[in-house]
Design a protein around this motif. Structure first.
Motif, PDB file in Angstrom:
ATOM      1  N   SER A  32      14.508   6.632  -5.423  1.00 44.42           N
ATOM      2  CA  SER A  32      13.057   6.509  -5.571  1.00 44.42           C
ATOM      3  C   SER A  32      12.367   7.374  -4.531  1.00 44.42           C
ATOM      4  CB  SER A  32      12.625   5.051  -5.396  1.00 44.42           C
ATOM      5  OG  SER A  32      13.323   4.217  -6.274  1.00 44.42           O
ATOM      6  N   PHE A  34       8.460   8.730  -2.998  1.00 41.66           N
ATOM      7  CA  PHE A  34       7.074   8.320  -2.873  1.00 41.66           C
ATOM      8  C   PHE A  34       6.265   9.364  -2.118  1.00 41.66           C
ATOM      9  CE2 PHE A  34       8.150   4.048  -4.186  1.00 41.66           C
ATOM     10  CZ  PHE A  34       9.457   3.907  -3.762  1.00 41.66           C
ATOM     11  N   TYR A  36       2.741   9.267   0.146  1.00 40.48           N
ATOM     12  CA  TYR A  36       1.695   8.474   0.772  1.00 40.48           C
ATOM     13  C   TYR A  36       0.676   9.431   1.381  1.00 40.48           C
ATOM     14  CZ  TYR A  36       4.720   4.312   0.633  1.00 40.48           C
ATOM     15  OH  TYR A  36       5.502   3.256   0.233  1.00 40.48           O
ATOM     16  N   LEU A  46      -0.075   4.419  -0.537  1.00 42.79           N
ATOM     17  CA  LEU A  46       0.753   4.952  -1.611  1.00 42.79           C
ATOM     18  C   LEU A  46      -0.112   5.621  -2.674  1.00 42.79           C
ATOM     19  CD1 LEU A  46       3.651   5.049  -2.893  1.00 42.79           C
ATOM     20  CD2 LEU A  46       3.004   2.953  -4.113  1.00 42.79           C
ATOM     21  N   TYR A  51      10.770   8.423 -10.130  1.00 38.03           N
ATOM     22  CA  TYR A  51      12.175   8.060 -10.119  1.00 38.03           C
ATOM     23  C   TYR A  51      13.036   9.052 -10.886  1.00 38.03           C
ATOM     24  CZ  TYR A  51       9.868   3.547  -9.323  1.00 38.03           C
ATOM     25  OH  TYR A  51       9.054   2.542  -8.869  1.00 38.03           O
ATOM     26  N   LEU A  88       2.669  12.062   3.406  1.00 35.46           N
ATOM     27  CA  LEU A  88       4.015  11.656   3.802  1.00 35.46           C
ATOM     28  C   LEU A  88       4.908  11.508   2.581  1.00 35.46           C
ATOM     29  CD1 LEU A  88       2.954   8.781   6.239  1.00 35.46           C
ATOM     30  CD2 LEU A  88       3.503  11.127   6.868  1.00 35.46           C
ATOM     31  N   THR A  92      13.916   6.372  -0.777  1.00 35.41           N
ATOM     32  CA  THR A  92      14.786   5.212  -0.596  1.00 35.41           C
ATOM     33  C   THR A  92      16.232   5.677  -0.559  1.00 35.41           C
ATOM     34  OG1 THR A  92      14.971   4.824  -2.961  1.00 35.41           O
ATOM     35  CG2 THR A  92      13.250   3.641  -1.803  1.00 35.41           C
TER      36      THR A  92
ATOM     37  N   LYS B  97      11.907  -2.315  -3.413  1.00 35.02           N
ATOM     38  CA  LYS B  97      11.955  -1.029  -2.714  1.00 35.02           C
ATOM     39  C   LYS B  97      11.528   0.115  -3.618  1.00 35.02           C
ATOM     40  CE  LYS B  97      16.724   0.470  -3.501  1.00 35.02           C
ATOM     41  NZ  LYS B  97      17.889   1.089  -2.855  1.00 35.02           N
ATOM     42  N   ASN B  98      11.647  -0.060  -4.909  1.00 33.98           N
ATOM     43  CA  ASN B  98      11.299   1.021  -5.821  1.00 33.98           C
ATOM     44  C   ASN B  98       9.819   1.049  -6.180  1.00 33.98           C
ATOM     45  OD1 ASN B  98      13.941   2.097  -6.071  1.00 33.98           O
ATOM     46  ND2 ASN B  98      14.472   0.367  -7.386  1.00 33.98           N
ATOM     47  N   TYR B 101       5.544   0.686  -0.560  1.00 28.93           N
ATOM     48  CA  TYR B 101       5.047  -0.289   0.398  1.00 28.93           C
ATOM     49  C   TYR B 101       3.516  -0.328   0.444  1.00 28.93           C
ATOM     50  CZ  TYR B 101       9.486  -1.330   2.784  1.00 28.93           C
ATOM     51  OH  TYR B 101      10.733  -1.785   3.102  1.00 28.93           O
TER      52      TYR B 101
END
Lengths: 112, 112
Positions: A32, A34, A36, A46, A51, A88, A92, B97-98, B101
């Motif tokens: 995963s 992300f 941010y 976020l 994915y 950012l 994971t 976690k996917n 946060y």
């Protein structure tokens, strides 16, 4: 080699242009990814997650993932001065636990 | 309002004086985590928790303790703070976690 690498910038783009932010990661099993956004003095927020290989679009934002190249990017179309922030990248780890590693961020400046 | 609440926002303390930074979330999230953010080093994970009474070390756990006695709370304990723990601390929570946060507003800690 850092686990998640980003160019620290600053990346300067004129208002209305496309901003392209890049991130590479070292853990091939990462699942995963992300993006941010963090304004100065604020907490990370976020904005996108992805994915699967390919593109994911949400409004002016597009996240792109290439797992073979271990590369994830964020495109911001029609950049606005309010997009000026540090972006950012977070990844994971494989293994089914909650370890999430962040890059050090790329500072984006959108020039009016 | 869904949120992660940290207290205090600012704290100045002396070396060796035990302190606790509280973190509470109202989203019924199972996953919680603590990060510290330092210039040039980015966000680094200190500890994370996958559920009540289940915690594990992140990348920089030395000098910190955590506990997760209730689902909503995840305090960070510095039993003998040192100047190298001067940093900006963030608590975060996630349903998985996917899913990324949600971060608290941060605690700026100075140890003199």
């Amino acid at each position: 080699q850092k686990e998640v690498e980003q160019n620290s910038g600053p990346l300067s783009v004129p208002e209305g242009a496309i901003a392209s932010l890049n991130c590479t990661y070292s853990d091939r099993g990462s699942q995963s990814f992300f993006w941010y956004r963090q304004y100065s003095g604020k907490s990370p927020e976020l904005i996108m997650f992805i994915y699967s290989n390919g593109d994911k679009e949400d409004g002016r934002f597009t996240a792109q993932l290439n797992k073979a190249s271990q590369y994830v990017s964020l495109l911001i179309r029609d950049s606005q001065p309010s997009d000026s922030a540090t972006y950012l990248c977070a990844v994971t780890h494989s293994g089914g636990y909650q370890k999430v590693t962040f890059g050090t961020g790329t500072k984006l400046q959108v020039i009016p | 309002e869904a949120q992660v609440t940290q207290n205090p926002r600012y704290l100045i303390t002396v070396t060796g004086k035990k302190l606790t930074v509280t973190c509470s979330q109202n989203m019924n999230h199972e996953y919680m985590s603590w990060y510290r953010q330092d210039p040039g080093l980015g966000l680094r994970q200190i500890y994370y928790s996958m559920n009540v009474e289940v915690t594990d070390k992140g990348d920089v756990p030395e000098g910190y303790k955590v506990s997760r006695k209730e689902k909503r709370n995840f305090p960070l304990i510095l039993e003998s703070p040192s100047p190298n723990q001067t940093s900006l601390y963030f608590c975060a929570s996630s349903q998985d976690k996917n899913y990324g946060y949600t971060f608290g507003s941060g605690t700026r800690l100075t140890v003199v």
